[in-house]
Design a protein around this motif. Sequence first.
Motif, PDB file in Angstrom:
ATOM      1  N   GLY A  76       0.757  -1.274   0.006  1.00 35.82           N
ATOM      2  CA  GLY A  76      -0.081   0.068   0.019  1.00 35.82           C
ATOM      3  C   GLY A  76       0.668   1.303   0.121  1.00 35.82           C
ATOM      4  O   GLY A  76       0.276   2.353  -0.117  1.00 35.82           O
ATOM      5  N   THR A  77       2.133   1.160   0.043  1.00 39.03           N
ATOM      6  CA  THR A  77       2.753   2.492  -0.217  1.00 39.03           C
ATOM      7  C   THR A  77       3.465   2.432  -1.612  1.00 39.03           C
ATOM      8  O   THR A  77       3.517   1.575  -2.212  1.00 39.03           O
ATOM      9  CB  THR A  77       4.011   2.376   0.869  1.00 39.03           C
ATOM     10  OG1 THR A  77       5.149   1.248   0.422  1.00 39.03           O
ATOM     11  CG2 THR A  77       3.798   1.891   2.223  1.00 39.03           C
ATOM     12  N   GLU A  78       4.404   3.413  -1.828  1.00 35.90           N
ATOM     13  CA  GLU A  78       4.807   3.649  -2.976  1.00 35.90           C
ATOM     14  C   GLU A  78       6.011   2.700  -3.384  1.00 35.90           C
ATOM     15  O   GLU A  78       6.505   2.665  -4.254  1.00 35.90           O
ATOM     16  CB  GLU A  78       5.377   5.133  -3.294  1.00 35.90           C
ATOM     17  CG  GLU A  78       6.258   5.627  -2.290  1.00 35.90           C
ATOM     18  CD  GLU A  78       7.004   6.934  -2.687  1.00 35.90           C
ATOM     19  OE1 GLU A  78       7.077   7.269  -3.775  1.00 35.90           O
ATOM     20  OE2 GLU A  78       7.048   7.875  -1.680  1.00 35.90           O
ATOM     21  N   HIS A  79       6.512   2.069  -2.196  1.00 41.06           N
ATOM     22  CA  HIS A  79       7.705   1.142  -2.175  1.00 41.06           C
ATOM     23  C   HIS A  79       7.140  -0.273  -2.200  1.00 41.06           C
ATOM     24  O   HIS A  79       7.903  -1.104  -1.963  1.00 41.06           O
ATOM     25  CB  HIS A  79       8.514   1.467  -1.093  1.00 41.06           C
ATOM     26  CG  HIS A  79       9.125   2.891  -1.049  1.00 41.06           C
ATOM     27  ND1 HIS A  79      10.218   3.173  -2.031  1.00 41.06           N
ATOM     28  CD2 HIS A  79       8.895   3.831  -0.381  1.00 41.06           C
ATOM     29  CE1 HIS A  79      10.338   4.454  -1.690  1.00 41.06           C
ATOM     30  NE2 HIS A  79       9.747   4.909  -0.614  1.00 41.06           N
ATOM     31  N   GLU A  80       5.953  -0.631  -2.716  1.00 38.70           N
ATOM     32  CA  GLU A  80       5.418  -1.668  -2.506  1.00 38.70           C
ATOM     33  C   GLU A  80       6.051  -2.478  -3.668  1.00 38.70           C
ATOM     34  O   GLU A  80       6.537  -2.106  -4.719  1.00 38.70           O
ATOM     35  CB  GLU A  80       3.784  -1.769  -2.974  1.00 38.70           C
ATOM     36  CG  GLU A  80       3.115  -3.060  -2.956  1.00 38.70           C
ATOM     37  CD  GLU A  80       1.696  -2.944  -2.959  1.00 38.70           C
ATOM     38  OE1 GLU A  80       1.028  -2.267  -2.491  1.00 38.70           O
ATOM     39  OE2 GLU A  80       1.449  -3.904  -4.001  1.00 38.70           O
ATOM     40  N   GLN A  81       6.589  -3.757  -3.190  1.00 42.91           N
ATOM     41  CA  GLN A  81       7.645  -4.409  -4.002  1.00 42.91           C
ATOM     42  C   GLN A  81       7.038  -6.052  -3.564  1.00 42.91           C
ATOM     43  O   GLN A  81       7.125  -6.651  -2.521  1.00 42.91           O
ATOM     44  CB  GLN A  81       8.901  -4.343  -3.755  1.00 42.91           C
ATOM     45  CG  GLN A  81       9.897  -5.059  -4.265  1.00 42.91           C
ATOM     46  CD  GLN A  81       9.703  -4.992  -5.914  1.00 42.91           C
ATOM     47  OE1 GLN A  81      10.106  -3.890  -6.391  1.00 42.91           O
ATOM     48  NE2 GLN A  81       9.580  -6.034  -6.692  1.00 42.91           N
ATOM     49  N   ARG A  82       6.867  -6.794  -4.710  1.00 43.55           N
ATOM     50  CA  ARG A  82       6.892  -8.300  -4.569  1.00 43.55           C
ATOM     51  C   ARG A  82       8.178  -8.807  -4.531  1.00 43.55           C
ATOM     52  O   ARG A  82       9.001  -8.583  -5.210  1.00 43.55           O
ATOM     53  CB  ARG A  82       6.023  -9.121  -5.734  1.00 43.55           C
ATOM     54  CG  ARG A  82       4.524  -8.835  -5.583  1.00 43.55           C
ATOM     55  CD  ARG A  82       3.795  -9.050  -6.660  1.00 43.55           C
ATOM     56  NE  ARG A  82       3.771 -10.605  -6.917  1.00 43.55           N
ATOM     57  CZ  ARG A  82       2.900 -11.174  -7.606  1.00 43.55           C
ATOM     58  NH1 ARG A  82       1.989 -10.643  -8.318  1.00 43.55           N
ATOM     59  NH2 ARG A  82       2.934 -12.495  -7.880  1.00 43.55           N
ATOM     60  N   HIS A  83       8.366  -9.862  -3.599  1.00 40.60           N
ATOM     61  CA  HIS A  83       9.773 -10.382  -3.384  1.00 40.60           C
ATOM     62  C   HIS A  83       9.445 -11.922  -3.430  1.00 40.60           C
ATOM     63  O   HIS A  83       8.847 -12.546  -2.535  1.00 40.60           O
ATOM     64  CB  HIS A  83      10.658 -10.156  -2.293  1.00 40.60           C
ATOM     65  CG  HIS A  83      11.853 -10.542  -2.097  1.00 40.60           C
ATOM     66  ND1 HIS A  83      13.043  -9.763  -2.099  1.00 40.60           N
ATOM     67  CD2 HIS A  83      12.287 -11.664  -1.609  1.00 40.60           C
ATOM     68  CE1 HIS A  83      14.092 -10.662  -1.941  1.00 40.60           C
ATOM     69  NE2 HIS A  83      13.507 -11.961  -1.416  1.00 40.60           N
ATOM     70  N   PRO A  84      10.172 -12.762  -4.152  1.00 36.59           N
ATOM     71  CA  PRO A  84       9.792 -14.255  -4.221  1.00 36.59           C
ATOM     72  C   PRO A  84      10.449 -14.839  -2.895  1.00 36.59           C
ATOM     73  O   PRO A  84      11.225 -14.269  -2.247  1.00 36.59           O
ATOM     74  CB  PRO A  84      10.977 -14.758  -5.375  1.00 36.59           C
ATOM     75  CG  PRO A  84      11.120 -13.562  -6.266  1.00 36.59           C
ATOM     76  CD  PRO A  84      11.168 -12.426  -5.482  1.00 36.59           C
ATOM     77  N   TYR A  85       9.403 -15.851  -2.489  1.00 37.51           N
ATOM     78  CA  TYR A  85       9.637 -16.278  -1.034  1.00 37.51           C
ATOM     79  C   TYR A  85       9.796 -17.676  -1.072  1.00 37.51           C
ATOM     80  O   TYR A  85      10.197 -18.354  -0.260  1.00 37.51           O
ATOM     81  CB  TYR A  85       8.237 -15.907  -0.210  1.00 37.51           C
ATOM     82  CG  TYR A  85       8.408 -16.223   1.275  1.00 37.51           C
ATOM     83  CD1 TYR A  85       9.035 -15.270   2.073  1.00 37.51           C
ATOM     84  CD2 TYR A  85       8.108 -17.512   1.735  1.00 37.51           C
ATOM     85  CE1 TYR A  85       9.207 -15.323   3.362  1.00 37.51           C
ATOM     86  CE2 TYR A  85       8.125 -17.621   2.987  1.00 37.51           C
ATOM     87  CZ  TYR A  85       8.687 -16.785   4.190  1.00 37.51           C
ATOM     88  OH  TYR A  85       8.739 -16.976   5.486  1.00 37.51           O
ATOM     89  N   GLU A  86       9.159 -18.492  -1.999  1.00 35.30           N
ATOM     90  CA  GLU A  86       9.503 -19.882  -2.090  1.00 35.30           C
ATOM     91  C   GLU A  86       8.994 -20.482  -3.488  1.00 35.30           C
ATOM     92  O   GLU A  86       8.334 -19.806  -4.268  1.00 35.30           O
ATOM     93  CB  GLU A  86       8.524 -20.501  -1.119  1.00 35.30           C
ATOM     94  CG  GLU A  86       7.031 -20.334  -1.331  1.00 35.30           C
ATOM     95  CD  GLU A  86       6.241 -20.739   0.006  1.00 35.30           C
ATOM     96  OE1 GLU A  86       6.768 -21.153   0.866  1.00 35.30           O
ATOM     97  OE2 GLU A  86       4.912 -20.483  -0.356  1.00 35.30           O
TER      98      GLU A  86
END
Length: 234
Positions: A76-86
């Motif tokens: 919800g912020t401008e730094h929203e970022q998906r990061h692989p987890y598994e």
Amino acid sequence: MTIKIEKKITGFKVISAEEKAKQQAQAVEEAKNALERVHEDMERPEFLMGSTYKIKTPMSEHALYITINDIVLNLGTEHEQRHPYEIFINSKNMDHFQWVVALTRVISAVFRKGGDITFMVEELKAVFDPKGGYFKKGGKFMPSLVAEIGEAIETHMKMIGLLESEGLDEHQQKLIAEKRAQYDAAKNGGKSANDAKSGDFPPDAQLCGKCNVKAAILMDGCYTCLNCGDSKCG
Ligand SMILES: [Zn+2]
């Protein structure tokens, strides 16, 4: 904003530009540190966003399904970022089962360590099967199954914006168009051999050493790749 000074002024200081820049840099650094990032002690969230990639190889009649689940940071912020987890790999083909499971566990562990995880793509893509690789639809050479897994991770990282998708620049596009026109002129008297399916590369194209696609054509004594624009000319 007006500030009323009620006490006696006992001293003052002018903030230099240098000091101001330092303060700003510090503020940026603090804001950066406040951002959520992946680390080892992170608890697995109840909910992760996933994508599944289907891989069909000529080595097996059964497809391989690669699922990569991402954690969403700074939601919800401008730094929203998906990061692989598994990562999970499923297939009816059990030939490589133990190695595939081991590989997925190690990759997942690296994902969860956090930091820059994009290096894994090149590591995996550089694995060559001693039995020789295979060609995929569209003429792309795949040196191994491991490389194929690396490619799926790369596609995923591009999709979530962790890796930049390398588009062709104007110069490369122009070069490719010129070489293609020259080639068609030489081979087919100016007409494109495959007008109907212009995405195809000429049948006698060679394997490009840079992008691994059979798209390099020999014109004027040097090879130019019609896929990635790599050229030994000039
Ligand atoms: Zn190429």
